[in-house]
Design a protein around this motif. Structure first.
Motif, PDB file in Angstrom:
ATOM      1  N   PRO A   1      -0.869  13.172  11.462  1.00  0.00           N
ATOM      2  CA  PRO A   1      -1.357  11.801  11.282  1.00  0.00           C
ATOM      3  C   PRO A   1      -1.461  11.502   9.789  1.00  0.00           C
ATOM      4  O   PRO A   1      -2.024  12.305   9.041  1.00  0.00           O
ATOM      5  N   ASN A   2      -0.906  10.394   9.359  1.00  0.00           N
ATOM      6  CA  ASN A   2      -1.123   9.955   7.983  1.00  0.00           C
ATOM      7  C   ASN A   2      -2.421   9.153   7.990  1.00  0.00           C
ATOM      8  O   ASN A   2      -2.531   8.143   8.704  1.00  0.00           O
ATOM      9  N   THR A   3      -3.406   9.608   7.210  1.00  0.00           N
ATOM     10  CA  THR A   3      -4.757   9.016   7.330  1.00  0.00           C
ATOM     11  C   THR A   3      -4.780   7.534   6.969  1.00  0.00           C
ATOM     12  O   THR A   3      -5.665   6.799   7.424  1.00  0.00           O
TER      13      THR A   3
ATOM     14  N   LEU B   1       2.065  10.899  13.377  1.00  0.00           N
ATOM     15  CA  LEU B   1       1.297   9.952  14.205  1.00  0.00           C
ATOM     16  C   LEU B   1       0.801   8.822  13.303  1.00  0.00           C
ATOM     17  O   LEU B   1      -0.373   8.777  12.932  1.00  0.00           O
ATOM     18  N   ASP B   2       1.710   7.941  12.934  1.00  0.00           N
ATOM     19  CA  ASP B   2       1.394   6.843  12.007  1.00  0.00           C
ATOM     20  C   ASP B   2       1.262   5.558  12.817  1.00  0.00           C
ATOM     21  O   ASP B   2       2.212   4.774  12.950  1.00  0.00           O
ATOM     22  N   VAL B   3       0.076   5.349  13.376  1.00  0.00           N
ATOM     23  CA  VAL B   3      -0.085   4.283  14.380  1.00  0.00           C
ATOM     24  C   VAL B   3      -0.383   2.936  13.729  1.00  0.00           C
ATOM     25  O   VAL B   3      -1.387   2.766  13.052  1.00  0.00           O
TER      26      VAL B   3
ATOM     27  N   LEU C   1       8.316  17.369  -4.461  1.00  0.00           N
ATOM     28  CA  LEU C   1       9.373  16.380  -4.717  1.00  0.00           C
ATOM     29  C   LEU C   1       9.398  15.451  -3.502  1.00  0.00           C
ATOM     30  O   LEU C   1       9.882  15.828  -2.436  1.00  0.00           O
ATOM     31  N   THR C   2       8.860  14.263  -3.683  1.00  0.00           N
ATOM     32  CA  THR C   2       8.623  13.388  -2.527  1.00  0.00           C
ATOM     33  C   THR C   2       9.903  12.643  -2.121  1.00  0.00           C
ATOM     34  O   THR C   2      10.879  12.600  -2.865  1.00  0.00           O
ATOM     35  N   SER C   3       9.846  12.041  -0.936  1.00  0.00           N
ATOM     36  CA  SER C   3      11.069  11.464  -0.352  1.00  0.00           C
ATOM     37  C   SER C   3      11.413  10.081  -0.900  1.00  0.00           C
ATOM     38  O   SER C   3      12.517   9.594  -0.693  1.00  0.00           O
ATOM     39  N   ASN C   4      10.479   9.453  -1.604  1.00  0.00           N
ATOM     40  CA  ASN C   4      10.697   8.058  -2.023  1.00  0.00           C
ATOM     41  C   ASN C   4      11.502   7.970  -3.317  1.00  0.00           C
ATOM     42  O   ASN C   4      11.634   8.950  -4.059  1.00  0.00           O
TER      43      ASN C   4
ATOM     44  N   SER D   1       9.321  13.596  11.452  1.00  0.00           N
ATOM     45  CA  SER D   1       9.786  12.224  11.699  1.00  0.00           C
ATOM     46  C   SER D   1       8.623  11.484  12.349  1.00  0.00           C
ATOM     47  O   SER D   1       7.999  11.999  13.279  1.00  0.00           O
ATOM     48  N   SER D   2       8.337  10.292  11.864  1.00  0.00           N
ATOM     49  CA  SER D   2       7.234   9.499  12.429  1.00  0.00           C
ATOM     50  C   SER D   2       7.800   8.305  13.183  1.00  0.00           C
ATOM     51  O   SER D   2       7.970   8.354  14.407  1.00  0.00           O
ATOM     52  N   ARG D   3       8.150   7.232  12.465  1.00  0.00           N
ATOM     53  CA  ARG D   3       8.608   6.005  13.139  1.00  0.00           C
ATOM     54  C   ARG D   3       9.796   6.233  14.049  1.00  0.00           C
ATOM     55  O   ARG D   3       9.896   5.609  15.114  1.00  0.00           O
ATOM     56  N   GLY D   4      10.713   7.116  13.650  1.00  0.00           N
ATOM     57  CA  GLY D   4      11.931   7.349  14.431  1.00  0.00           C
ATOM     58  C   GLY D   4      11.628   7.883  15.820  1.00  0.00           C
ATOM     59  O   GLY D   4      12.432   7.739  16.740  1.00  0.00           O
TER      60      GLY D   4
ATOM     61  N   ALA E   1      13.665   7.392  10.090  1.00  0.00           N
ATOM     62  CA  ALA E   1      13.617   6.058   9.471  1.00  0.00           C
ATOM     63  C   ALA E   1      14.086   6.060   8.010  1.00  0.00           C
ATOM     64  O   ALA E   1      14.642   5.063   7.542  1.00  0.00           O
ATOM     65  N   GLN E   2      13.874   7.165   7.273  1.00  0.00           N
ATOM     66  CA  GLN E   2      14.266   7.178   5.853  1.00  0.00           C
ATOM     67  C   GLN E   2      15.684   7.708   5.616  1.00  0.00           C
ATOM     68  O   GLN E   2      16.158   7.774   4.487  1.00  0.00           O
ATOM     69  N   GLY E   3      16.335   8.132   6.694  1.00  0.00           N
ATOM     70  CA  GLY E   3      17.764   8.454   6.614  1.00  0.00           C
ATOM     71  C   GLY E   3      18.134   9.847   6.118  1.00  0.00           C
ATOM     72  O   GLY E   3      19.313  10.128   5.901  1.00  0.00           O
TER      73      GLY E   3
HETATM   74  O1  LIG Z   1       7.323  12.480   0.249  1.00  0.00           O
HETATM   75  C1  LIG Z   1       6.743  12.019   1.235  1.00  0.00           C
HETATM   76  C2  LIG Z   1       5.452  12.365   1.573  1.00  0.00           C
HETATM   77  C3  LIG Z   1       4.901  11.847   2.704  1.00  0.00           C
HETATM   78  N1  LIG Z   1       5.588  10.999   3.504  1.00  0.00           N
HETATM   79  C4  LIG Z   1       4.915  10.536   4.737  1.00  0.00           C
HETATM   80  O2  LIG Z   1       5.637  11.051   5.869  1.00  0.00           O
HETATM   81  C5  LIG Z   1       5.744  10.065   6.882  1.00  0.00           C
HETATM   82  C6  LIG Z   1       7.192   9.650   7.075  1.00  0.00           C
HETATM   83  O3  LIG Z   1       7.286   8.660   8.057  1.00  0.00           O
HETATM   84  P1  LIG Z   1       8.679   8.089   8.644  1.00  0.00           P
HETATM   85  O4  LIG Z   1       8.249   6.995   9.547  1.00  0.00           O
HETATM   86  O5  LIG Z   1       9.357   9.212   9.373  1.00  0.00           O
HETATM   87  O6  LIG Z   1       9.473   7.615   7.488  1.00  0.00           O
HETATM   88  C7  LIG Z   1       4.823   8.932   6.437  1.00  0.00           C
HETATM   89  O7  LIG Z   1       3.526   9.204   6.898  1.00  0.00           O
HETATM   90  C8  LIG Z   1       4.881   9.035   4.934  1.00  0.00           C
HETATM   91  O8  LIG Z   1       3.734   8.469   4.309  1.00  0.00           O
HETATM   92  C9  LIG Z   1       6.858  10.650   3.173  1.00  0.00           C
HETATM   93  O9  LIG Z   1       7.539   9.865   3.881  1.00  0.00           O
HETATM   94  N2  LIG Z   1       7.409  11.173   2.041  1.00  0.00           N
END
Ligand SMILES: O=c1ccn([C@@H]2O[C@H](COP(=O)(O)O)[C@@H](O)[C@H]2O)c(=O)[nH]1
Length: 272
Positions: free
Chosen positions: A59-61, A21-23, A147-150, A237-240, A214-216
């Motif tokens: 929700p991402n704060t 819930l990333d509004v 291990l984060t997604s970025n 999944s948030s934005r998707g 959104a991140q594929g």
């Molecule tokens: O490694 C991470 C940790 C946290 N996030 C968070 O998850 C959602 C992803 O949102 P999308 O819109 O589905 O890409 C977002 O709140 C990130 O801050 C992450 O993506 N990766």
């Protein structure tokens, strides 16, 4: 909520979907902006339309803090709404906290007692005494960034320190902390090839997996390498999902997107 209750919900709903819930007020339908609390109204519509397809909301704060006190009020109303109307749902405060012990205790009180979330994401960088105050809470869960997604995950997390990748040291060391049974871990869906190694260290722990949509990231690949005997995954999944439409049909379209993922998950759960 206990881990067993989460597992039972996953089995019942045949879903391990977590909806973020990333509004962002620039992305929600314009008609909502006239209302007293557009963020809450948006969330309420999304939750009502999708609660049977997912097991968790996250929700991402940051998306609430950005709107100051009004944002915090919207966050509080959202979590109260979920807890009152859909108490089976596992709630995650994606807040990425962690500080010296007495400060971490206050973060834990804020998110577990005052806001009554089931779990919170935390950063491991400050070590054991920064995380154990969260782990002390009964039937609450602490989700450690592993291990984060970025892309930046490769700057530190995969670097070797004394021959071992840092994310592996984070996972292995944290398993020795007091109340480690209350730990879950963040592992990005974009890092699917790492899941096999991670499962060798923590075969049964729950993993929060952001990065599909959104991140594929690929749900199928995550499941191939990351599933435990009890699924053990919360795939976010948030934005998707929440921004599938900017029109009056936004909640309906969000449901359609959530259902596409849930149907894929159902096939996977049925193979177990
Ligand atoms: O490694 C991470 C940790 C946290 N996030 C968070 O998850 C959602 C992803 O949102 P999308 O819109 O589905 O890409 C977002 O709140 C990130 O801050 C992450 O993506 N990766």
């Amino acid at each position: 909520m206990t881990t067993q209750q989460l597992i039972e919900q996953i089995q019942r709903k045949k879903s391990f979907l977590c909806i973020g819930l990333d509004v962002d007020l620039t992305k929600i339908p314009e008609h909502l902006l006239q209302l007293e609390d557009p963020i809450f109204e948006f969330n309420k519509a999304i939750i009502d339309a999708t609660h049977d397809l997912c097991v968790s909301y996250k929700p991402n704060t940051a998306f609430y803090e950005a709107y100051g006190i009004k944002g915090w009020q919207s966050l509080q109303k959202t979590i109260q709404y979920i807890n009152k109307n859909y108490p089976e749902i596992f709630t995650i405060a994606d807040a990425k906290r962690g500080d010296i012990g007495n400060t971490s205790s206050m973060y834990a009180k804020a998110f577990f007692e005052d806001l009554n979330f089931d779990s919170i994401t935390v950063a491991p960088y400050m070590g054991k005494d920064s995380i154990e105050p969260f782990l002390a809470f009964h039937e609450k869960h602490t989700i450690l960034l592993a291990l984060t997604s970025n892309e930046g995950a490769f700057d530190f997390q995969t670097k070797k320190v004394e021959e071992i990748e840092l994310y592996k040291t984070v996972i292995a060391t944290s398993q020795s902390w007091h109340n480690a049974q209350n730990l879950m871990y963040v592992v990005g869906a974009t890092k699917a090839e790492y899941f096999r190694e991670i499962r060798k260290l923590i075969p049964d722990s729950f993993l929060l997996v952001p990065g599909v949509g959104a991140q594929g990231g690929s749900l199928q690949e995550v499941c191939n390498f990351g599933m435990s005997k009890n699924i053990g995954l919360l795939v976010n999944s948030s934005r998707g999902i929440i921004y599938a439409s900017k029109g009056a049909d936004f909640a309906e379209k969000a449901r359609e997107e959530a259902m596409k993922i849930q149907l894929e998950m159902q096939d996977i759960v049925n193979t177990l």
